[in-house]
Design an enzyme around this catalytic site. Structure first.
Site, PDB file in Angstrom:
ATOM      1  N   TYR A 144       0.850  -1.190   0.000  1.00  0.00           N
ATOM      2  CA  TYR A 144       0.000   0.000   0.000  1.00  0.00           C
ATOM      3  C   TYR A 144       0.885   1.239   0.000  1.00  0.00           C
ATOM      4  CZ  TYR A 144      -3.387   3.495   1.673  1.00  0.00           C
ATOM      5  OH  TYR A 144      -4.175   4.611   1.827  1.00  0.00           O
ATOM      6  N   ASP A 239       9.270   2.801  -0.733  1.00  0.00           N
ATOM      7  CA  ASP A 239       8.273   3.474   0.088  1.00  0.00           C
ATOM      8  C   ASP A 239       8.552   3.094   1.534  1.00  0.00           C
ATOM      9  OD1 ASP A 239       6.150   4.364   1.527  1.00  0.00           O
ATOM     10  OD2 ASP A 239       4.590   3.473   0.249  1.00  0.00           O
ATOM     11  N   LYS A 267       4.856   9.222   8.417  1.00  0.00           N
ATOM     12  CA  LYS A 267       4.679   8.639   9.755  1.00  0.00           C
ATOM     13  C   LYS A 267       5.714   9.121  10.782  1.00  0.00           C
ATOM     14  CE  LYS A 267       1.528   5.225   8.180  1.00  0.00           C
ATOM     15  NZ  LYS A 267       1.461   4.314   7.051  1.00  0.00           N
TER      16      LYS A 267
END
Ligand SMILES: *Cc1c(COP(=O)(O)O)cnc(C)c1O
Length: 428
Positions: A144, A239, A267
């Site tokens: 994702y 990523d 994050k």
């Protein structure tokens, strides 16, 4: 456990917010029941509106690696606030952040701050396409990368759980250049490059997957990605929105010794504030506006309050170096959960890298999405609710990783393992 106030709040939210939530991952859709509404966090704990305490293994889906309300982070935010919330003009903190990231992360020579992980991956792909002059991109099923149009093809996480591998509202044109391959499958990747090599702008992947549960890359797989990209002039994008400063201070790329051309972050680097970043080789980043022709912008990008939260978090990670401790805690929790599942006779796999882990209800080692999609999700739902009722807050989907923070104590882990022993026995 009493959830009266949470229930009332969610009912109220549902009237004005789709599903009552601002991100579907929170909606308990995969496990049933109603989300609890959080009032506050402190250290390793969350407290809901009804005053129930939970040991938190989500950490806001990753960012809270130091636990909630670390005093130095709180102080840095309040110092920044005293000077104003946003200027829309350069500030010193954003340069300090960029210097810090370039120093810590092997692949970064230049970096641009954005406001979310989604923005970071979306922008990195645009730059990779602008740099190569090619359209095709490769992603892997179950990875994702945020809700980017071109990447919502058999995506992991929310989309996986909701059973909508490609969302309505995305024109076919947006995904027609996206090739979705199986994670850890070197042969399929090599065949794809044989066929399309000169047309592929980039490979984007999670170097350790968190979004189909924790899936560990074969060293050979990451090496094959690196070699094929080098050979074909394709940009390799890691990523590291989840793994960045989570699995190691230098991110997964330092842990595995494979340096991508570009990296997306988010994050942890925001310390709990909305922050993302993308960067990489200087020659690639030279394409970004205003140096180059690839357009990308953001009114609140490099926001001083967000930079203060992120920088203070990153400096603590550098100075305190919690990683050896997090490794030991991860090992302890993994061993405890494994033993509990074994004692209950439940088929399981435990995948872990440092403080990021998943207990899969699956007979087979989870190496890719095809295997992960065979997880026993109805058993997971019972496990989740059993744990929640005992004050243990796990991610509300089998397709997510749980995180340990530096604020968790051995006693917290012991309580968690004890709860898992009881719950797993009940649901065997
Ligand atoms: C969370 C996540 C994203 C998306 O980040 P947002 O801030 O939610 O947009 C992208 N990639 C990975 C690997 C993630 O874990």
């Amino acid at each position: 456990m009493n959830h009266t106030l949470s229930h009332q709040q969610i009912e109220r939210a549902r009237k004005v917010i789709p599903g009552g939530v601002n991100s579907p991952a929170r909606a308990f859709g995969a496990v049933g029941g109603e989300p609890v509404v959080i009032d506050r966090g402190q250290g390793a704990y969350l407290y809901d509106l009804d005053g129930n305490q939970y040991i938190d293994y989500i950490g806001s889906w990753g960012p809270q690696i130091l636990g909630h309300r670390h005093p130095q982070v709180m102080q840095a935010i309040s110092d920044a606030l005293a000077k104003g919330t946003s200027f829309g003009a350069p500030c010193a903190a954003e340069t300090e952040m960029a210097e810090f990231l370039c120093e810590a992360v092997p692949s970064l020579e230049k970096v641009r701050m954005v406001n979310s992980g989604t923005e970071a991956t979306m922008s990195a792909i645009r730059v990779a396409r602008g740099f190569t002059g090619r359209d095709r991109i490769i992603k892997f099923s179950g990875c994702y990368h945020g809700h980017v149009d071109s990447l919502l093809v058999q995506a992991g996480s929310g989309a996986l759980t909701l059973g909508t591998p490609s969302s309505p509202g995305i024109p076919k044109g947006c995904t027609q250049d996206t090739l979705s391959l199986e994670y850890n499958d070197c042969q399929q990747l090599e065949e794809t490059f044989e066929k399309f090599g000169s047309e592929i702008a980039c490979i984007i992947l999670e170097p350790v997957v968190g979004n189909m549960g924790t899936v560990i890359p074969d060293k050979e797989f990451l090496q094959t990605c690196r070699d094929l990209c080098t050979k074909h002039g394709t940009v390799l994008i890691f990523d590291e929105v989840m793994t960045g400063f989570r699995v190691a201070f230098g991110c997964a790329q330092s842990l595995f010794g494979i340096t991508p051309d570009m990296t997306a972050l988010g994050k942890i680097i925001g310390g709990g504030m909305p922050v993302g970043a993308y960067g990489g080789r200087a020659d690639i980043m030279a394409k970004v506006s205003p140096d180059g022709p690839v357009y990308q912008a953001g009114t609140l990008s490099g926001n001083p309050v967000a930079m203060a939260a992120g920088l203070s978090t990153l400096k603590l990670l550098r100075d305190v170096n919690p990683y050896p401790h997090l490794e030991l805690m991860g090992e302890k929790l993994a061993a405890g959960l494994t033993a509990a599942a074994q004692a209950a006779g439940i088929p399981h796999q435990l995948a872990r890298v440092g403080s990021m882990l998943t207990l899969f209800f699956n007979q087979q080692e989870v190496k890719n999405y095809s295997i992960s999609s065979q997880n026993d999700t109805s058993r997971f739902a019972k496990y989740f609710h059993g744990m929640l009722n005992r004050g243990i807050y796990l991610p509300c989907s089998q397709y997510e990783a749980m995180f340990i923070s530096n604020a968790h104590t051995e006693e917290d882990l012991d309580k968690t393992i004890q709860a898992a022993q009881e719950v797993l026995k009940e649901i065997a």
